[in-house]
Design an enzyme around this catalytic site. Structure first.
Site, mmCIF file in Angstrom:
data_model
loop_
_atom_site.group_PDB
_atom_site.id
_atom_site.type_symbol
_atom_site.label_atom_id
_atom_site.label_comp_id
_atom_site.label_asym_id
_atom_site.label_seq_id
_atom_site.Cartn_x
_atom_site.Cartn_y
_atom_site.Cartn_z
ATOM 1 C CG HIS A 106 -13.020 181.498 41.207
ATOM 2 N ND1 HIS A 106 -13.627 181.856 40.016
ATOM 3 C CD2 HIS A 106 -13.989 181.605 42.160
ATOM 4 C CE1 HIS A 106 -14.889 182.160 40.244
ATOM 5 N NE2 HIS A 106 -15.128 182.014 41.527
ATOM 6 C CG ASP B 260 -18.115 186.631 45.659
ATOM 7 O OD1 ASP B 260 -17.762 187.819 45.572
ATOM 8 O OD2 ASP B 260 -18.285 185.890 44.674
ATOM 9 C CG ASP C 45 -29.739 187.679 53.214
ATOM 10 O OD1 ASP C 45 -29.449 188.538 52.358
ATOM 11 O OD2 ASP C 45 -29.219 187.637 54.351
ATOM 12 N N GLY C 46 -27.782 185.281 51.934
ATOM 13 C CA GLY C 46 -26.536 184.680 52.370
ATOM 14 C C GLY C 46 -26.109 185.094 53.764
ATOM 15 C CG HIS D 40 -23.529 186.718 48.638
ATOM 16 N ND1 HIS D 40 -22.980 186.590 49.875
ATOM 17 C CD2 HIS D 40 -24.467 187.692 48.733
ATOM 18 C CE1 HIS D 40 -23.549 187.463 50.710
ATOM 19 N NE2 HIS D 40 -24.456 188.133 50.042
#
Length: 286
Positions: free
Chosen positions: A18, A168, A142-143, A41
């Site tokens: 982050h 991620d 789904d990413g 994600h």
């Protein structure tokens, strides 16, 4: 998929991930032109560090809470990260923000976020967190597939020339995740070659990571920077000893913005043998 990030929210990996994310968003905001963020994600958006999941593992106590207790300050990237999570704490309780909430906080009126989450319960929670914000759109999907579906980014007839794709994954399949990652990033770069792509990865032992790093270095891109933080030596395959972020097409001099913040992270959250490093997987010729 059984992964629940609530058990790991606010740990040392979240702090690194982050901090880099906030620094990338700050770099994008230096120009007035709009940008698009795809979070592949996304999770549920925010996590209660006083809740049962976080309390069961105690990972935040060795992560963001140790960083706060150390009163680390100084480098602008670290100050910006701490300010961003402090702003999200105003939502009540001992809240730690997930990446989509950090992105939403940073967006300007002209910017947009597409946040993808496959798990129905997590996606529903994320929709609640971002409800009422017309700049943010949540997709239960789904990413990896979203990279193909949502790039190049557009809204109506408008295309975004700038953007960030955060990848991620939970790594439940461990090294079996690597081919999915490289294929998705290759496809994303073909569709959005000027975009910034940021991949988070866990570090247990370094050797299994080397094939992934070699393949990432051969992707069709101008440059790629690996930013790593180890809270202990990477000599055990049984626990996460650190993590890293590969930033593809990083902003100009991005390494100078991030590197000064890594020492305070290692000092605050690390054990004996903690370390950090920045490595160019591919560097643009000047």
């Amino acid at each position: 998929m059984n992964y629940r990030h609530g058990f790991h929210a606010g740990n040392h990996a979240d702090v690194l991930k982050h901090l880099v994310l906030v620094a990338l968003l700050d770099a994008l905001k230096r120009k007035q032109a709009p940008f698009f963020v795809l979070d592949t994600h996304a999770g549920r958006g925010q996590y209660d560090l006083a809740g049962s999941h976080a309390q069961r593992t105690g990972e935040a106590a060795d992560g963001v809470k140790r960083l706060r207790a150390a009163n680390a300050s100084g480098p602008p990237a670290l100050a910006a990260y701490l300010a961003a999570i402090d702003a999200c704490r105003g939502r009540g309780g001992d809240i730690y923000p997930g990446s989509p909430l950090l992105v939403a906080r940073a967006l300007r009126e002209q910017d947009r976020l597409a946040a993808c989450e496959l798990q129905p319960e997590e996606a529903a929670a994320l929709k609640d967190v971002l409800a009422g914000d017309p700049r943010c759109h949540v997709h239960q999907r789904d990413g990896y597939a979203a990279i193909k579906a949502l790039l190049p980014p557009r809204e109506g007839s408008t295309r975004f020339a700038r953007g960030l794709v955060l990848v991620d994954p939970p790594y439940e399949a461990q090294t079996d995740e690597y081919p999915l990652i490289t294929a998705a990033l290759r496809d994303g770069l073909e569709r959005f070659p000027q975009g910034i792509f940021a991949l988070w990865y866990p570090i247990k032992q370094r050797a299994p990571l080397q094939p992934l790093m070699r393949k990432l270095g051969h992707l069709p891109m101008k440059s790629a920077l690996a930013i790593e933080l180890l809270v202990r030596p990477d000599d055990s395959p049984l626990r996460m000893n650190g993590s890293g972020m590969v930033v593809i097409n990083p902003p100009w001099q991005f390494e100078r913005a991030v590197e000064p913040a890594l020492r305070p992270l290692a000092q605050a959250m690390g054990e004996a043998g903690a370390s950090w490093r920045l490595t160019w997987l591919k560097q643009e010729k000047t």
